[in-house]
Design an enzyme around this catalytic site. Structure first.
Site, PDB file in Angstrom:
ATOM      1  N   TYR A 144       0.867  -1.179   0.000  1.00 41.18           N
ATOM      2  CA  TYR A 144       0.000   0.000   0.000  1.00 41.18           C
ATOM      3  C   TYR A 144       0.898   1.222   0.000  1.00 41.18           C
ATOM      4  O   TYR A 144       1.799   1.337   0.835  1.00 41.18           O
ATOM      5  CB  TYR A 144      -0.896  -0.016   1.250  1.00 41.18           C
ATOM      6  CG  TYR A 144      -1.824   1.165   1.372  1.00 41.18           C
ATOM      7  CD1 TYR A 144      -2.932   1.299   0.525  1.00 41.18           C
ATOM      8  CD2 TYR A 144      -1.616   2.150   2.334  1.00 41.18           C
ATOM      9  CE1 TYR A 144      -3.800   2.376   0.645  1.00 41.18           C
ATOM     10  CE2 TYR A 144      -2.483   3.225   2.460  1.00 41.18           C
ATOM     11  CZ  TYR A 144      -3.568   3.331   1.614  1.00 41.18           C
ATOM     12  OH  TYR A 144      -4.427   4.393   1.730  1.00 41.18           O
ATOM     13  N   ASP A 239       9.250   2.615  -0.174  1.00 39.74           N
ATOM     14  CA  ASP A 239       8.236   3.268   0.643  1.00 39.74           C
ATOM     15  C   ASP A 239       8.543   2.910   2.093  1.00 39.74           C
ATOM     16  O   ASP A 239       8.262   1.806   2.550  1.00 39.74           O
ATOM     17  CB  ASP A 239       6.847   2.768   0.227  1.00 39.74           C
ATOM     18  CG  ASP A 239       5.733   3.426   1.028  1.00 39.74           C
ATOM     19  OD1 ASP A 239       6.013   3.892   2.146  1.00 39.74           O
ATOM     20  OD2 ASP A 239       4.595   3.454   0.541  1.00 39.74           O
ATOM     21  N   LYS A 267       4.669   9.196   9.027  1.00 42.40           N
ATOM     22  CA  LYS A 267       4.520   8.655  10.388  1.00 42.40           C
ATOM     23  C   LYS A 267       5.557   9.191  11.386  1.00 42.40           C
ATOM     24  O   LYS A 267       5.393  10.272  11.901  1.00 42.40           O
ATOM     25  CB  LYS A 267       4.498   7.134  10.327  1.00 42.40           C
ATOM     26  CG  LYS A 267       3.349   6.652   9.384  1.00 42.40           C
ATOM     27  CD  LYS A 267       2.938   5.262   9.625  1.00 42.40           C
ATOM     28  CE  LYS A 267       1.989   4.740   8.559  1.00 42.40           C
ATOM     29  NZ  LYS A 267       0.577   4.902   8.842  1.00 42.40           N
TER      30      LYS A 267
HETATM   31  N1  HOZ Z   1      -4.816   2.043   6.590  1.00 45.37           N
HETATM   32  C1  HOZ Z   1      -4.101   2.942   7.430  1.00 45.37           C
HETATM   33  C2  HOZ Z   1      -2.870   2.288   7.991  1.00 45.37           C
HETATM   34  N2  HOZ Z   1      -2.165   1.426   7.119  1.00 45.37           N
HETATM   35  C3  HOZ Z   1      -5.035   3.386   8.518  1.00 45.37           C
HETATM   36  C4  HOZ Z   1      -4.935   4.791   8.827  1.00 45.37           C
HETATM   37  C5  HOZ Z   1      -6.011   5.255   9.816  1.00 45.37           C
HETATM   38  O1  HOZ Z   1      -7.145   4.806   9.743  1.00 45.37           O
HETATM   39  O2  HOZ Z   1      -5.710   6.092  10.630  1.00 45.37           O
END
Ligand code: HOZ
Length: 431
Positions: A144, A239, A267
């Site tokens: 992702y 990434d 992050k």
């Molecule tokens: N899919 C996001 C983490 N891989 C989630 C982010 C969120 O909902 O804060």
């Protein structure tokens, strides 16, 4: 556990936001419960609006490596905010954070701050296309890279969690330029390159995937990708939005000893505030405006609060000798207790871990790619998630996400997690 206030808030939220949330996975849909509304968080603990306290292994999906509300980070943000929250102009902290990122990650010569990991990968893709004068990209099934149009094909994270097909709204002309290879399978990459000679601008990869659950790339596979990119004039983009500053100071690229051409971050470099960044070789990065003609901009880019939180976080890591060793010890202890607990019950499992990222899959198969990740029994995962939550442990509400250990997890937190795990796994096995 009483969650009535959370459920009431969720009922209200659904009138105002799509599915009641601003990011899909946090709706708890795949685990069949209402989401919790968090009131506060400190260290490794979070408290919801009903007063339930949890030991947290989501860590805001990665940023909170020091734990929540670290005193120095909060103080840095508070002090910065007193002088203004956004200028839309340059500020000194942008330089300080860039210097620290370059110190930690030697492959970065020039770095551009943005506001999220999604923005970072979208911008890196545009840059790679401009630099190589080619259109297509290769990504890996189950990885992702944020929600940019080009990346929403066989994507992990929320797309996998909700079992969605490739997203509507992405035009066919965009989708045709994204090619999917299989993680840890170099032959699948060779095939795509053979069929698209001199047309691939970049290969994007999470060097340790966190978005199909935690799945590590084999060193030999990454090395072959590196060699291939060099010989085919393709940019290799790591990434490291999740792995950057998490697996080591220099991220996954330090662990593997492989330097990508470009890296994307997010992050941890925001210390819990919205941030992203992309960077790499100077001769590539200088193509970004205003030093070059590849356009990319942002009102809140380099925002002083985000810079202050990220800078303080990285400074704390830098000052703390043996930081990653200590984090490894906590994570290793936890992994060993999980293994002991699951071996005592009758469940198929695979535990994948890379440093302080881990995922317990409910499958007996080795999980090395998206296909094997998907063999996990997601109904069992949902039961496990629910049982753990009831016992005060907050895990990612999806089989296809990683758990994160922070420096704030104490020995008592880990022991408490072990106790809960034994009960929860027994519940799942008995069900
Ligand atoms: N899919 C996001 C983490 N891989 C989630 C982010 C969120 O909902 O804060």
């Amino acid at each position: 556990m009483n969650t009535s206030k959370s459920s009431k808030l969720f009922e209200e939220a659904q009138k105002h936001m799509p599915g009641g949330v601003n990011s899909p996975v946090r709706a708890f849909k795949s685990v069949g419960r209402d989401p919790l509304y968090i009131q506060s968080a400190k260290g490794a603990k979070m408290t919801d609006v009903d007063g339930n306290e949890f030991i947290d292994y989501v860590g805001s999906w990665g940023p909170m490596i020091l734990g929540h509300a670290h005193e120095r980070v909060i103080e840095a943000v508070r002090e910065t905010a007193l002088s203004g929250t956004s200028f839309g102009a340059s500020n000194e902290r942008e330089i300080d954070l860039s210097v620290l990122i370059k110190k930690f990650v030697p492959s970065i010569e020039i770095v551009r701050m943005v506001n999220s990991g999604t923005e970072a990968t979208m911008s890196a893709m545009r840059l790679a296309r401009a630099f190589t004068e080619r259109d297509k990209i290769i990504k890996f099934e189950g990885c992702y890279h944020g929600h940019g149009d080009s990346f929403l094909s066989k994507a992990g994270s929320g797309v996998a969690t909700l079992g969605l097909p490739d997203s509507p709204g992405v035009t066919r002309s965009t989708a045709k330029d994204t090619l999917n290879a299989k993680y840890n399978n170099i032959e699948s990459v060779y095939d795509l390159i053979d069929g698209n000679k001199d047309r691939i601008a970049a290969i994007f990869i999470e060097p340790v995937a966190g978005n199909m659950g935690c799945v590590t790339a084999e060193k030999d596979f990454l090395q072959k990708l590196r060699d291939l990119c060099t010989s085919e004039r393709i940019l290799l983009v790591f990434d490291e939005v999740m792995t950057g500053f998490r697996l080591a100071k220099g991220g996954a690229q330090e662990i593997y000893g492989i330097a990508p051409d470009l890296t994307t971050f997010g992050k941890i470099i925001g210390g819990g505030l919205p941030v992203g960044a992309y960077g790499g070789h100077g001769d590539i990065m200088k193509m970004i405006a205003p030093s070059g003609s590849v356009y990319q901009a942002g009102t809140l880019s380099g925002n002083p609060l985000a810079m202050a939180a990220g800078l303080e976080t990285l400074k704390i890591i830098d000052e703390n000798e043996g930081f990653y060793q200590k984090l490894e010890e906590k994570s290793c202890y936890l992994a060993e207790t999980i293994l002991k607990a699951i071996q005592e019950v009758d469940l198929d499992y695979t535990l994948n871990r890379a440093g302080s990222m881990f995922t317990l899959f409910f499958t007996g198969q080795k999980v090395v790619d998206f296909d094997t990740a998907k063999t996990s029994d997601t109904k069992k995962f949902a039961r496990y998630f629910g049982a753990m939550l009831e016992l005060g442990i907050y895990l990612p509400p999806s089989q296809f996400e990683a758990c994160f250990v922070s420096m704030a997890h104490t020995e008592e937190d880990l022991k408490e997690t072990d106790r809960a795990m034994r009960t929860a796994l027994k519940n799942v096995s008995d069900a």
